[in-house]
Design an enzyme around this catalytic site. Structure first.
Site, PDB file in Angstrom:
ATOM      1  N   ARG A  38       0.823  -1.220   0.000  1.00  0.00           N
ATOM      2  CA  ARG A  38       0.000   0.000   0.000  1.00  0.00           C
ATOM      3  C   ARG A  38       0.855   1.268   0.000  1.00  0.00           C
ATOM      4  O   ARG A  38       0.558   2.216   0.720  1.00  0.00           O
ATOM      5  CB  ARG A  38      -0.939   0.038   1.209  1.00  0.00           C
ATOM      6  CG  ARG A  38      -2.070  -0.955   1.174  1.00  0.00           C
ATOM      7  CD  ARG A  38      -3.213  -0.441   0.312  1.00  0.00           C
ATOM      8  NE  ARG A  38      -4.237  -1.455   0.155  1.00  0.00           N
ATOM      9  CZ  ARG A  38      -5.418  -1.418   0.765  1.00  0.00           C
ATOM     10  NH1 ARG A  38      -5.718  -0.430   1.543  1.00  0.00           N
ATOM     11  NH2 ARG A  38      -6.278  -2.366   0.556  1.00  0.00           N
ATOM     12  N   ARG A  42      -3.865   6.551   0.969  1.00  0.00           N
ATOM     13  CA  ARG A  42      -4.369   7.783   1.596  1.00  0.00           C
ATOM     14  C   ARG A  42      -3.400   8.466   2.540  1.00  0.00           C
ATOM     15  O   ARG A  42      -3.590   9.625   2.885  1.00  0.00           O
ATOM     16  CB  ARG A  42      -5.666   7.472   2.341  1.00  0.00           C
ATOM     17  CG  ARG A  42      -6.850   7.341   1.419  1.00  0.00           C
ATOM     18  CD  ARG A  42      -8.015   6.738   2.133  1.00  0.00           C
ATOM     19  NE  ARG A  42      -7.687   5.387   2.555  1.00  0.00           N
ATOM     20  CZ  ARG A  42      -8.531   4.569   3.173  1.00  0.00           C
ATOM     21  NH1 ARG A  42      -9.737   4.995   3.472  1.00  0.00           N
ATOM     22  NH2 ARG A  42      -8.159   3.363   3.512  1.00  0.00           N
ATOM     23  N   ARG A  51      -7.472  11.853  -5.301  1.00  0.00           N
ATOM     24  CA  ARG A  51      -8.742  11.290  -4.801  1.00  0.00           C
ATOM     25  C   ARG A  51      -9.830  12.343  -4.623  1.00  0.00           C
ATOM     26  O   ARG A  51     -11.018  12.017  -4.627  1.00  0.00           O
ATOM     27  CB  ARG A  51      -8.514  10.561  -3.472  1.00  0.00           C
ATOM     28  CG  ARG A  51      -8.226   9.097  -3.564  1.00  0.00           C
ATOM     29  CD  ARG A  51      -9.416   8.276  -4.036  1.00  0.00           C
ATOM     30  NE  ARG A  51     -10.206   7.763  -2.947  1.00  0.00           N
ATOM     31  CZ  ARG A  51     -11.506   7.964  -2.795  1.00  0.00           C
ATOM     32  NH1 ARG A  51     -12.161   8.716  -3.656  1.00  0.00           N
ATOM     33  NH2 ARG A  51     -12.160   7.430  -1.792  1.00  0.00           N
ATOM     34  N   ASP A  87      -7.138  -2.511  -7.499  1.00  0.00           N
ATOM     35  CA  ASP A  87      -7.673  -3.086  -6.267  1.00  0.00           C
ATOM     36  C   ASP A  87      -7.957  -4.565  -6.450  1.00  0.00           C
ATOM     37  O   ASP A  87      -8.243  -5.033  -7.548  1.00  0.00           O
ATOM     38  CB  ASP A  87      -8.950  -2.376  -5.791  1.00  0.00           C
ATOM     39  CG  ASP A  87      -9.277  -2.788  -4.364  1.00  0.00           C
ATOM     40  OD1 ASP A  87      -8.632  -2.259  -3.443  1.00  0.00           O
ATOM     41  OD2 ASP A  87     -10.119  -3.682  -4.171  1.00  0.00           O
ATOM     42  N   TYR A 163     -14.568 -12.481  -0.138  1.00  0.00           N
ATOM     43  CA  TYR A 163     -15.277 -11.216  -0.414  1.00  0.00           C
ATOM     44  C   TYR A 163     -16.577 -11.468  -1.165  1.00  0.00           C
ATOM     45  O   TYR A 163     -17.602 -10.838  -0.917  1.00  0.00           O
ATOM     46  CB  TYR A 163     -14.394 -10.265  -1.230  1.00  0.00           C
ATOM     47  CG  TYR A 163     -13.454  -9.462  -0.372  1.00  0.00           C
ATOM     48  CD1 TYR A 163     -13.922  -8.463   0.473  1.00  0.00           C
ATOM     49  CD2 TYR A 163     -12.084  -9.692  -0.399  1.00  0.00           C
ATOM     50  CE1 TYR A 163     -13.068  -7.726   1.270  1.00  0.00           C
ATOM     51  CE2 TYR A 163     -11.212  -8.968   0.399  1.00  0.00           C
ATOM     52  CZ  TYR A 163     -11.711  -7.978   1.225  1.00  0.00           C
ATOM     53  OH  TYR A 163     -10.865  -7.258   2.015  1.00  0.00           O
TER      54      TYR A 163
HETATM   55  O1  CP3 Z   1       0.174   0.984  -3.471  1.00  0.00           O
HETATM   56  C1  CP3 Z   1      -0.737   0.175  -3.308  1.00  0.00           C
HETATM   57  O2  CP3 Z   1      -0.580  -0.916  -2.729  1.00  0.00           O
HETATM   58  C2  CP3 Z   1      -2.095   0.562  -3.773  1.00  0.00           C
HETATM   59  C3  CP3 Z   1      -2.788  -0.430  -4.640  1.00  0.00           C
HETATM   60  C4  CP3 Z   1      -3.740  -1.327  -3.878  1.00  0.00           C
HETATM   61  C5  CP3 Z   1      -5.048  -0.959  -3.453  1.00  0.00           C
HETATM   62  N1  CP3 Z   1      -5.660  -2.062  -2.952  1.00  0.00           N
HETATM   63  C6  CP3 Z   1      -5.674   0.375  -3.586  1.00  0.00           C
HETATM   64  C7  CP3 Z   1      -6.650   0.763  -2.546  1.00  0.00           C
HETATM   65  C8  CP3 Z   1      -3.560  -2.665  -3.557  1.00  0.00           C
HETATM   66  C9  CP3 Z   1      -2.318  -3.519  -3.730  1.00  0.00           C
HETATM   67  C10 CP3 Z   1      -4.776  -3.113  -2.975  1.00  0.00           C
HETATM   68  C11 CP3 Z   1      -4.983  -4.504  -2.577  1.00  0.00           C
HETATM   69  C12 CP3 Z   1      -6.137  -4.844  -1.739  1.00  0.00           C
HETATM   70  N2  CP3 Z   1      -7.396  -4.347  -1.808  1.00  0.00           N
HETATM   71  C13 CP3 Z   1      -6.124  -5.863  -0.770  1.00  0.00           C
HETATM   72  C14 CP3 Z   1      -4.968  -6.765  -0.468  1.00  0.00           C
HETATM   73  C15 CP3 Z   1      -3.940  -6.070   0.337  1.00  0.00           C
HETATM   74  C16 CP3 Z   1      -4.144  -6.187   1.776  1.00  0.00           C
HETATM   75  O3  CP3 Z   1      -4.279  -5.116   2.410  1.00  0.00           O
HETATM   76  O4  CP3 Z   1      -4.124  -7.304   2.307  1.00  0.00           O
HETATM   77  C17 CP3 Z   1      -7.391  -5.927  -0.198  1.00  0.00           C
HETATM   78  C18 CP3 Z   1      -7.831  -6.849   0.908  1.00  0.00           C
HETATM   79  C19 CP3 Z   1      -8.202  -4.965  -0.870  1.00  0.00           C
HETATM   80  C20 CP3 Z   1      -9.631  -4.691  -0.660  1.00  0.00           C
HETATM   81  C21 CP3 Z   1      -9.836  -3.315  -0.190  1.00  0.00           C
HETATM   82  N3  CP3 Z   1      -9.638  -2.170  -0.965  1.00  0.00           N
HETATM   83  C22 CP3 Z   1     -10.242  -2.889   1.090  1.00  0.00           C
HETATM   84  C23 CP3 Z   1     -10.533  -3.828   2.242  1.00  0.00           C
HETATM   85  C24 CP3 Z   1     -10.323  -1.495   1.057  1.00  0.00           C
HETATM   86  C25 CP3 Z   1     -10.863  -0.583   2.112  1.00  0.00           C
HETATM   87  C26 CP3 Z   1      -9.962  -0.530   3.278  1.00  0.00           C
HETATM   88  C27 CP3 Z   1      -9.603   0.879   3.588  1.00  0.00           C
HETATM   89  O5  CP3 Z   1      -8.401   1.081   3.854  1.00  0.00           O
HETATM   90  O6  CP3 Z   1     -10.492   1.721   3.564  1.00  0.00           O
HETATM   91  C28 CP3 Z   1      -9.892  -1.067  -0.220  1.00  0.00           C
HETATM   92  C29 CP3 Z   1      -9.777   0.338  -0.674  1.00  0.00           C
HETATM   93  C30 CP3 Z   1      -8.471   0.759  -1.253  1.00  0.00           C
HETATM   94  N4  CP3 Z   1      -7.788   0.083  -2.228  1.00  0.00           N
HETATM   95  C31 CP3 Z   1      -7.759   1.958  -0.956  1.00  0.00           C
HETATM   96  C32 CP3 Z   1      -6.619   1.961  -1.772  1.00  0.00           C
HETATM   97  C33 CP3 Z   1      -5.565   3.038  -1.855  1.00  0.00           C
HETATM   98  C34 CP3 Z   1      -8.168   3.033   0.044  1.00  0.00           C
HETATM   99  C35 CP3 Z   1      -9.472   3.611  -0.273  1.00  0.00           C
HETATM  100  C36 CP3 Z   1      -9.551   4.909  -1.030  1.00  0.00           C
HETATM  101  O7  CP3 Z   1      -8.631   5.468  -1.638  1.00  0.00           O
HETATM  102  O8  CP3 Z   1     -10.675   5.412  -1.017  1.00  0.00           O
END
Ligand code: CP3
Length: 360
Positions: A38, A42, A51, A87, A163
């Site tokens: 990540r 954010r 964003r 994502d 999921y």
């Molecule tokens: O640099 C990076 O790693 C960003 C790329 C990335 C995102 N999601 C963008 C994202 C990657 C590699 C992911 C993978 C992801 N997504 C996983 C596996 C990684 C892990 O943490 O185990 C999972 C389980 C998800 C599903 C997911 N996406 C969730 C549970 C959430 C919400 C959680 C939260 O932090 O709010 C997301 C949203 C998400 N995906 C964000 C980002 C940058 C944050 C939300 C936003 O920008 O509004």
């Protein structure tokens, strides 16, 4: 600075490939490569600025934006690899499941998979719709050339199935495990469909220039070893092998996996991602010397004062003991609110550790 050591007495073969890819293959490196789960997110002002004008899904679907966010984070931090901004849940859409990200709630899948009929209705013929991720990878690869490793990624079958079935995040995975235990035919049909779609999705990413694929089995730690073996392992193993057959190394990562590591390594993944709950050397021992490891700083250590942060980084590097095949990373993703300067400090500590050893 960093490359200045490279020429001195090192055979030519040592210079092939960048240090991230070399470490994935357990080849010697000039210093430990580092990147962060990540790393674009954010906690970073530049991401929050993008964003303000776009939803998460819009950023993922616009290759220029996804590439910009990926490149900006990797450049700012000075890391050795860039993970494509996308994502985990994107493949759900071409399979026929709508989802959205609700503020503060994480992902919500509108009509979760609960029955054999729901599994039958899932489509496997539209992975090509995810081409926007490949287009973003092409742009990132054109920008970095061979300077950095480009990481493509997807979810593992178990984690994505969870999921689809729960309809979002979960604490106890009751619906997932109910389907797994009571409907073995539906369960394996679901995992087979996921393996098929994810294989094609990874192929798009590799063809576009991904050097490595990371498979996130983020929630596999919800399974006992027996359940992992009986219900999830084989689908992960098949996905790992299918991606390796495309000619790239695979990183296989999960959280709370201390009891599963030896079995996870049996997938044949080149690199096993370790979470932070056990010392890196113990995790590596469980995984076995035939695999590289990635990890494993607790992401919340990034809120600690610099002395503690540096101490923890050095403990991990000491546990790795300079053995080829360690990629420095966190044990899970950076959380919102993390001070960016502390992430930058970790990069500095990892680099310095190498320099101190050289001059000792
Ligand atoms: O640099 C990076 O790693 C960003 C790329 C990335 C995102 N999601 C963008 C994202 C990657 C590699 C992911 C993978 C992801 N997504 C996983 C596996 C990684 C892990 O943490 O185990 C999972 C389980 C998800 C599903 C997911 N996406 C969730 C549970 C959430 C919400 C959680 C939260 O932090 O709010 C997301 C949203 C998400 N995906 C964000 C980002 C940058 C944050 C939300 C936003 O920008 O509004």
């Amino acid at each position: 600075m960093e490359t200045s050591n490279l020429g001195a007495g090192i055979p030519g073969s040592l210079l092939e490939g960048n240090r991230f890819i070399r470490a994935c293959l357990r080849k010697p490196v000039d210093r430990t490569p580092v990147w962060f789960l990540r790393q674009a997110g954010r906690y970073m002002q530049e991401y929050r600025d993008v964003r303000k004008h776009h939803t998460l899904i819009e950023i993922c679907k616009k290759p220029e934006l996804a590439a910009e966010v990926t490149i900006t984070a990797a450049e700012k931090l000075g890391v050795d690899a860039a993970i494509i901004f996308a994502d985990l849940l994107l493949p759900l859409e071409p399979m026929g499941l709508d989802f959205e990200f609700q503020a503060g709630e994480g992902p919500v899948v509108h009509h979760p998979v609960r029955t054999a009929e729901d599994v039958i209705a899932l489509r496997t013929d539209r992975a090509g719709e995810l081409v926007y991720v490949a287009q973003a990878i092409e742009k990132v690869a054109a920008h970095f050339k061979d300077r950095l490793g480009i990481i493509g990624f997807c979810g593992a079958p178990y984690t994505l199935a969870s999921y689809m079935i729960e309809g979002g995040g979960s604490r106890n995975y009751v619906e997932t495990k109910k389907l797994m235990y009571t409907n073995p035919i539906g369960w394996s049909a679901l995992l087979n469909k996921l393996v098929s779609v994810l294989t094609e999705y990874c192929r798009l990413q590799v063809q576009a220039g991904a050097d490595v694929i990371q498979i996130f089995d983020s929630w596999v730690g919800s399974l006992s070893l027996s359940d992992y073996r009986d219900f999830a392992f084989d689908a992960s193993r098949r996905l790992v092998r299918a991606v390796q057959a495309m000619g790239v190394p695979v990183i296989y990562f999960g959280v709370e996996t201390a009891g599963l590591l030896a079995q996870m390594a049996e997938t044949g993944a080149d690199v096993i991602g370790l979470d932070w709950r056990q010392p890196l050397d113990e995790g590596w021992r469980a995984v076995g010397q035939g695999h590289a490891v990635q990890g494993n700083l607790d992401p919340i250590t990034l809120f600690a004062p610099p002395e503690i942060l540096e101490q923890r980084v050095r403990e991990i590097l000491r546990a790795a003991n300079g053995r080829p095949g360690h990629i420095f990373n966190l044990g899970h993703g950076i959380v919102p609110g993390t001070p960016v300067e502390n992430v930058e400090a970790v990069v500095k500590f990892v680099r310095q550790f190498r320099l101190e050893q050289t001059h000792a």
